[in-house]
Design a protein around this motif. Structure first.
Motif, PDB file in Angstrom:
ATOM      1  N   GLN A   1      -9.106  -0.042  -1.511  1.00 19.11           N
ATOM      2  CA  GLN A   1      -9.367  -0.460  -0.134  1.00 19.11           C
ATOM      3  C   GLN A   1      -8.547  -1.548   0.363  1.00 19.11           C
ATOM      4  N   GLN A   2      -8.908  -2.649  -0.570  1.00 15.94           N
ATOM      5  CA  GLN A   2      -7.989  -3.876  -0.464  1.00 15.94           C
ATOM      6  C   GLN A   2      -6.544  -4.086  -0.390  1.00 15.94           C
ATOM      7  N   TYR A   3      -6.120  -3.150  -1.388  1.00 16.22           N
ATOM      8  CA  TYR A   3      -4.676  -2.912  -1.608  1.00 16.22           C
ATOM      9  C   TYR A   3      -4.029  -2.299  -0.287  1.00 16.22           C
ATOM     10  N   LEU A   4      -4.613  -1.146  -0.032  1.00 17.27           N
ATOM     11  CA  LEU A   4      -4.227  -0.610   1.170  1.00 17.27           C
ATOM     12  C   LEU A   4      -4.084  -1.551   2.336  1.00 17.27           C
ATOM     13  N   VAL A   5      -5.051  -2.252   2.644  1.00 21.42           N
ATOM     14  CA  VAL A   5      -5.392  -3.024   3.945  1.00 21.42           C
ATOM     15  C   VAL A   5      -4.210  -4.244   3.757  1.00 21.42           C
ATOM     16  N   TYR A   6      -3.984  -4.661   2.459  1.00 20.70           N
ATOM     17  CA  TYR A   6      -2.817  -5.630   2.260  1.00 20.70           C
ATOM     18  C   TYR A   6      -1.630  -5.110   2.560  1.00 20.70           C
ATOM     19  N   LEU A   7      -1.146  -3.749   1.969  1.00 23.96           N
ATOM     20  CA  LEU A   7       0.015  -3.059   2.292  1.00 23.96           C
ATOM     21  C   LEU A   7       0.260  -2.948   3.862  1.00 23.96           C
ATOM     22  N   HIS A   8      -0.786  -2.435   4.448  1.00 25.98           N
ATOM     23  CA  HIS A   8      -0.628  -2.174   5.875  1.00 25.98           C
ATOM     24  C   HIS A   8      -0.483  -3.498   6.900  1.00 25.98           C
TER      25      HIS A   8
ATOM     26  N   GLN B   1       7.002  -4.474   5.057  1.00 27.51           N
ATOM     27  CA  GLN B   1       7.941  -3.715   4.032  1.00 27.51           C
ATOM     28  C   GLN B   1       7.113  -3.401   2.833  1.00 27.51           C
ATOM     29  N   PRO B   2       6.151  -2.377   3.055  1.00 28.83           N
ATOM     30  CA  PRO B   2       5.285  -2.066   1.973  1.00 28.83           C
ATOM     31  C   PRO B   2       5.661  -1.297   0.761  1.00 28.83           C
ATOM     32  N   ASP B   3       6.801  -0.539   1.076  1.00 34.02           N
ATOM     33  CA  ASP B   3       7.521   0.185  -0.012  1.00 34.02           C
ATOM     34  C   ASP B   3       8.283  -0.827  -1.006  1.00 34.02           C
ATOM     35  N   SER B   4       8.861  -2.022  -0.499  1.00 28.85           N
ATOM     36  CA  SER B   4       9.197  -3.227  -1.333  1.00 28.85           C
ATOM     37  C   SER B   4       8.217  -3.775  -1.996  1.00 28.85           C
ATOM     38  N   ILE B   5       6.792  -3.909  -1.534  1.00 25.40           N
ATOM     39  CA  ILE B   5       5.989  -4.638  -2.445  1.00 25.40           C
ATOM     40  C   ILE B   5       5.548  -3.619  -3.414  1.00 25.40           C
ATOM     41  N   ILE B   6       5.327  -2.447  -3.334  1.00 26.56           N
ATOM     42  CA  ILE B   6       4.945  -1.270  -4.137  1.00 26.56           C
ATOM     43  C   ILE B   6       6.100  -1.561  -5.397  1.00 26.56           C
ATOM     44  N   GLN B   7       7.360  -1.420  -4.959  1.00 27.65           N
ATOM     45  CA  GLN B   7       8.223  -1.431  -6.036  1.00 27.65           C
ATOM     46  C   GLN B   7       8.231  -2.485  -6.897  1.00 27.65           C
ATOM     47  N   ASN B   8       7.757  -3.854  -6.187  1.00 28.08           N
ATOM     48  CA  ASN B   8       7.814  -5.119  -6.961  1.00 28.08           C
ATOM     49  C   ASN B   8       6.718  -4.880  -7.982  1.00 28.08           C
TER      50      ASN B   8
ATOM     51  N   VAL C   1       5.334  -2.544  -9.316  1.00 30.33           N
ATOM     52  CA  VAL C   1       5.545  -1.710 -10.512  1.00 30.33           C
ATOM     53  C   VAL C   1       6.775  -2.001 -11.412  1.00 30.33           C
ATOM     54  N   SER C   2       7.712  -2.646 -10.786  1.00 31.66           N
ATOM     55  CA  SER C   2       8.630  -3.317 -11.611  1.00 31.66           C
ATOM     56  C   SER C   2       8.131  -4.400 -12.416  1.00 31.66           C
ATOM     57  N   GLU C   3       7.130  -5.128 -12.021  1.00 28.62           N
ATOM     58  CA  GLU C   3       6.590  -6.141 -12.658  1.00 28.62           C
ATOM     59  C   GLU C   3       5.891  -5.669 -14.091  1.00 28.62           C
ATOM     60  N   HIS C   4       5.341  -4.520 -13.915  1.00 31.79           N
ATOM     61  CA  HIS C   4       4.779  -3.786 -15.258  1.00 31.79           C
ATOM     62  C   HIS C   4       5.583  -2.562 -15.736  1.00 31.79           C
ATOM     63  N   GLY C   5       6.714  -2.668 -15.585  1.00 33.48           N
ATOM     64  CA  GLY C   5       7.578  -1.621 -16.082  1.00 33.48           C
ATOM     65  C   GLY C   5       7.505  -1.194 -17.591  1.00 33.48           C
ATOM     66  N   GLU C   6       7.548  -2.411 -18.388  1.00 33.64           N
ATOM     67  CA  GLU C   6       7.304  -2.057 -19.793  1.00 33.64           C
ATOM     68  C   GLU C   6       5.850  -1.457 -20.324  1.00 33.64           C
ATOM     69  N   GLU C   7       5.101  -2.219 -19.672  1.00 36.25           N
ATOM     70  CA  GLU C   7       3.555  -1.496 -20.036  1.00 36.25           C
ATOM     71  C   GLU C   7       3.499   0.126 -19.482  1.00 36.25           C
ATOM     72  N   LEU C   8       4.235   0.247 -18.082  1.00 34.27           N
ATOM     73  CA  LEU C   8       4.007   1.617 -17.935  1.00 34.27           C
ATOM     74  C   LEU C   8       4.630   2.551 -18.855  1.00 34.27           C
ATOM     75  N   LYS C   9       5.964   2.381 -19.255  1.00 35.21           N
ATOM     76  CA  LYS C   9       6.618   3.102 -20.092  1.00 35.21           C
ATOM     77  C   LYS C   9       5.970   3.065 -21.221  1.00 35.21           C
ATOM     78  N   GLU C  10       5.339   2.364 -22.173  1.00 33.24           N
ATOM     79  CA  GLU C  10       4.424   2.269 -23.267  1.00 33.24           C
ATOM     80  C   GLU C  10       3.194   3.052 -22.978  1.00 33.24           C
TER      81      GLU C  10
ATOM     82  N   ALA D   1       6.161   4.612  -8.557  1.00 31.36           N
ATOM     83  CA  ALA D   1       6.425   3.980  -7.440  1.00 31.36           C
ATOM     84  C   ALA D   1       6.728   5.184  -6.272  1.00 31.36           C
ATOM     85  N   VAL D   2       7.192   6.156  -6.454  1.00 35.34           N
ATOM     86  CA  VAL D   2       7.255   6.974  -5.352  1.00 35.34           C
ATOM     87  C   VAL D   2       5.801   7.570  -5.198  1.00 35.34           C
ATOM     88  N   HIS D   3       5.208   7.791  -5.911  1.00 38.87           N
ATOM     89  CA  HIS D   3       3.853   8.428  -5.556  1.00 38.87           C
ATOM     90  C   HIS D   3       2.889   7.442  -5.031  1.00 38.87           C
TER      91      HIS D   3
END
Length: 327
Positions: free
Chosen positions: A79-86, A90-97, A99-108, A117-119
């Motif tokens: 809820q709070q993250y969606l409010v923040y994005l809204h 440039q919400p897409d840029s925030i989402i991309q950042n 995901v990028s911060e935790h790219g290695e964790e996600l790959k592992e 990021a698309v999802h």
């Protein structure tokens, strides 16, 4: 605690500042709509996050332990993250950042960061289609883009009730006096817009070497009115409320003294304060542009009124003891 609150210019020019009052009411109305819309957005986010998309987003945010940046204990991470994005332009840029911060964790963990990021972007878009437009985001202005009309529009929006009330107290005191001094509705509005154009130009220059920042609020124009009045009626007396601890009284100070006090502190904070929610550059440049506009275009008007102003100042000196009292 020390309080210095200007609230009215004592002047011999008998005219009511209708435009200033109308602008103040407009700012109050706009912020009421902003706050009402914010409540509706939060309600929409809570409803959206109760579904499957919300639970997926919630699990993702909790896993990355990112919820503390956006949420309070009374709301879900989703809820709070969606409010923040809204609230961001440039919400897409925030989402991309994110995901990028935790790219290695996600790959592992076997998760493709780009697909995630698309999802997340699609999830946010689903929410944005049903949520009300964020009025604060719509009215806020990215300093440095040089769009004077958008910049001027952003001046009527504010961040919270203290922000709007604080700005309006000073706006009523100084802009009301400027409107009375100019005595012409069109010229007064044009002066306000000219100050905002100057601010926009200043931001554009300043942002050449720094990231553009979102800005909103009337404080730049308020400072412009202080600077304008410092040229037009420097010895004019402003009624002020003073306070030290629990002791309050009222009296008057010359315009030039108040201008020196407020603009001086803004200059000090501009050069000594780092990142801040207060746009000190707008305050300082607004005062300079206000002073310059008054000097360029209203020198003759100042001369025409000087005799009446001088007579009024003599009267104030004679009646000072009678005007000062305690509440």
């Amino acid at each position: 605690m020390f309080l210095l609150l200007p609230y009215k210019l004592d002047h011999p020019l008998h005219r009511r500042p209708w435009v200033t009052w109308a602008i103040a009411l407009l700012c109050l109305l706009i912020y009421y709509l902003q706050s009402s819309t914010a409540v509706r957005i939060e309600q929409s986010a809570a409803q959206f996050c109760a579904g499957d998309h919300g639970m997926t987003l919630d699990r993702f945010l909790v896993r990355l332990e990112k919820e503390n940046e956006f949420i309070e204990s009374t709301a879900s991470a989703c809820q709070q993250y969606l409010v923040y994005l809204h609230s961001e332009k440039q919400p897409d840029s925030i989402i991309q950042n994110l995901v990028s911060e935790h790219g290695e964790e996600l790959k592992e963990a076997g998760i493709n960061p780009q697909n995630l990021a698309v999802h997340l972007s699609m999830t946010y878009r689903d929410f944005a289609e049903q949520a009300p437009l964020d009025l604060t985001r719509f009215l806020s202005y990215r300093a440095g883009s040089f769009n004077p009309f958008s910049s001027f529009l952003s001046a009527f929006a504010h961040a919270d009730w203290w922000h709007v009330i604080g700005n309006l107290v000073f706006f009523l005191a100084f802009a009301g006096a400027v409107e009375v001094f100019i005595a012409h509705t069109g010229k007064f509005l044009l002066s306000l817009f000219a100050i905002e154009v100057g601010l926009d130009f200043s931001w554009s220059i300043a942002m050449l070497s720094a990231p553009a920042e979102l800005t909103l609020g009337l404080s730049g124009i308020v400072s412009g009115m202080i600077g304008f009045l410092a040229y037009a009626i420097p010895r004019g007396q402003i009624r002020c409320l003073f306070g030290i601890l629990f002791y309050f009284w009222h009296g008057t100070l010359a315009v030039w003294v108040l201008a020196l006090w407020y603009v001086g502190w803004d200059v000090f904070y501009l050069f000594t304060t780092g990142a801040s929610s207060v746009n000190y550059l707008a305050h300082v440049m607004g005062a300079l542009f206000g002073y310059g506009i008054a000097g360029l275009f209203y020198r003759q008007r100042k001369g025409e009124l000087q005799e009446n102003i001088d007579k009024e100042l003599v009267r104030y000196q004679q009646e000072r003891v009678h005007r000062v009292g305690r509440f």
